[in-house]
Design a protein around this motif. Structure first.
Motif, PDB file in Angstrom:
ATOM      1  N   LEU A   1       0.816  -1.224   0.000  1.00 26.29           N
ATOM      2  CA  LEU A   1       0.000   0.000   0.000  1.00 26.29           C
ATOM      3  C   LEU A   1       0.849   1.273   0.000  1.00 26.29           C
ATOM      4  O   LEU A   1       0.365   2.338  -0.388  1.00 26.29           O
ATOM      5  N   ALA A   2       2.076   1.153   0.445  1.00 27.37           N
ATOM      6  CA  ALA A   2       2.924   2.350   0.548  1.00 27.37           C
ATOM      7  C   ALA A   2       3.559   2.721  -0.797  1.00 27.37           C
ATOM      8  O   ALA A   2       3.878   3.880  -1.035  1.00 27.37           O
ATOM      9  N   ASN A   3       3.702   1.725  -1.675  1.00 22.83           N
ATOM     10  CA  ASN A   3       4.381   1.990  -2.946  1.00 22.83           C
ATOM     11  C   ASN A   3       3.481   2.761  -3.911  1.00 22.83           C
ATOM     12  O   ASN A   3       2.282   2.485  -4.010  1.00 22.83           O
ATOM     13  N   ALA A   4       4.063   3.711  -4.612  1.00 22.41           N
ATOM     14  CA  ALA A   4       3.281   4.517  -5.556  1.00 22.41           C
ATOM     15  C   ALA A   4       4.129   4.850  -6.771  1.00 22.41           C
ATOM     16  O   ALA A   4       5.367   4.873  -6.694  1.00 22.41           O
ATOM     17  N   THR A   5       3.445   5.093  -7.880  1.00 23.71           N
ATOM     18  CA  THR A   5       4.138   5.565  -9.092  1.00 23.71           C
ATOM     19  C   THR A   5       3.359   6.730  -9.672  1.00 23.71           C
ATOM     20  O   THR A   5       2.134   6.827  -9.489  1.00 23.71           O
ATOM     21  N   LEU A   6       4.058   7.582 -10.344  1.00 21.85           N
ATOM     22  CA  LEU A   6       3.422   8.748 -10.961  1.00 21.85           C
ATOM     23  C   LEU A   6       4.159   9.020 -12.269  1.00 21.85           C
ATOM     24  O   LEU A   6       5.394   8.967 -12.297  1.00 21.85           O
ATOM     25  N   SER A   7       3.397   9.301 -13.322  1.00 21.92           N
ATOM     26  CA  SER A   7       4.040   9.520 -14.621  1.00 21.92           C
ATOM     27  C   SER A   7       3.605  10.856 -15.211  1.00 21.92           C
ATOM     28  O   SER A   7       2.443  11.264 -15.050  1.00 21.92           O
ATOM     29  N   ALA A   8       4.526  11.470 -15.879  1.00 27.06           N
ATOM     30  CA  ALA A   8       4.182  12.710 -16.593  1.00 27.06           C
ATOM     31  C   ALA A   8       3.477  12.339 -17.892  1.00 27.06           C
ATOM     32  O   ALA A   8       3.814  11.325 -18.508  1.00 27.06           O
ATOM     33  N   LYS A   9       2.494  13.150 -18.284  1.00 25.92           N
ATOM     34  CA  LYS A   9       1.726  12.834 -19.505  1.00 25.92           C
ATOM     35  C   LYS A   9       2.601  12.881 -20.742  1.00 25.92           C
ATOM     36  O   LYS A   9       2.368  12.170 -21.718  1.00 25.92           O
TER      37      LYS A   9
END
Lengths: 179, 149
Positions: free
Chosen positions: A61-69
């Motif tokens: 639950l702690a892991n996250a990813t985020l990507s630029a468009k």
């Protein structure tokens, strides 16, 4: 002050069992305590399960990813981290991030202060402080490349941070630092 | 400030967990209790001390624990309710030849725990026990059957 000790007559103040021995048992209280203990064990079990899932950091639950468009940058990080505990923030840079053989990556000041950045991997060519953050310059080829920040948060609570490649979309993230 | 808060939290949390985990009888600690006490104590210590290894931090935390201990003792002596919450209540396990089955089950006790305490008193059989009481300090008190004249 009187030299006589302070005394009082003995009363039958301790509850007796069968009017025989003074035990002082309070079974009514004990029954309530057992009921309370049952609730506590349920809560403790839930805490353990949540921890195994990573709700308190270091898990799924702690892991996250985020990507630029515009695909200039992908960020892999932990949205829940722990105070003074190492955590890695990984920035995957796409081909569009490279300009004239260099990548200029800007990170907000909170990444360096509250989230306690210890080192940048690989070592940048230069770092310039300004605009509420730091601009790192890396030498790069056209191929996708990765930059890592080794964090060790020095402040508890919610922390906002931003990063992005100069001239591209800026990514905003929130990280919660557990005490 | 931070050290004091951590020490208070660690002390109260440890008291609470040990109270909930429950009492086990016996003057000597079994390996179970050893593991529990040292493990919980050690883990609490790492959180309380944090990365401040200074003598100041140690002294501040020791003083905090001392004050907390005094405060708990004062509250215990001034409030029966608080005393019950902090220490629990003595519990009768065996009464005139009858087991208190629910109490025994909830306190995770067996008849041989009672018999061990009885042997300590020089008794040889369970039927020689008039009352067995699990005390607040987790010892089992035994009152033998009185000899009839």
């Amino acid at each position: 002050m009187s030299s006589q000790p302070d005394t009082e007559h003995v009363h039958d103040s301790v509850a007796q069992v069968d009017n025989e021995i003074a035990v002082g048992e309070d079974l009514e209280f004990q029954r309530k305590w057992w009921a309370f203990e049952n609730v506590v064990w349920v809560v403790l079990t839930l805490v353990l399960l949540l921890d195994l899932l990573g709700a308190f950091g270091r898990g799924y639950l702690a892991n996250a990813t985020l990507s630029a468009k515009d695909e200039s940058v992908d960020v892999r990080y932990e949205r829940i981290v722990r105070f003074k505990t190492p955590s890695i923030l990984t920035v995957d840079l796409g081909p569009t991030a490279v300009r004239e053989g260099k990548i200029r990556l800007w990170v907000s000041e909170s990444l360096l202060t509250d989230l306690g950045n210890q080192r940048v991997i690989p070592q940048p060519l230069s770092s310039v402080v300004g605009d509420g953050g730091t601009l790192y310059t890396f030498e790069a080829t056209d191929h996708p490349t990765t930059v890592q920040f080794a964090l060790e948060p020095s402040k508890t609570g919610t922390c906002k941070m931003s990063l992005g490649v100069r001239g591209h979309e800026l990514l905003h993230m929130k990280v919660f630092v557990m005490p | 400030m931070d050290a004091v808060i951590r020490a208070i939290f660690g002390y109260i949390f440890l008291l609470f967990i040990v109270r909930v985990v429950g009492r086990r009888p016996g003057r000597q600690m079994t390996p179970f209790e050893f593991v529990l006490i040292f493990f919980i104590g050690g883990l609490t210590l790492s959180g309380m001390v944090g990365d401040d290894r200074s003598l100041t931090n140690a002294l501040v935390q020791i003083v905090t624990i001392a004050v907390m201990h005094f405060l708990i003792a004062w509250l215990r002596s001034h409030s029966i309710r608080f005393g019950l919450i902090a220490d629990g209540t003595p519990l009768v396990l065996l009464e005139k030849g009858k087991w208190r089955k629910h109490t025994m089950r909830k306190m995770a006790l067996q008849d041989d725990d009672v018999m061990a305490a009885a042997r300590d008193k020089g008794l040889e059989r369970l039927d020689q026990i008039e009352f067995a009481v699990l005390e607040r300090n987790a010892e089992i008190s035994i009152i033998a059957v009185r000899e009839k004249n």
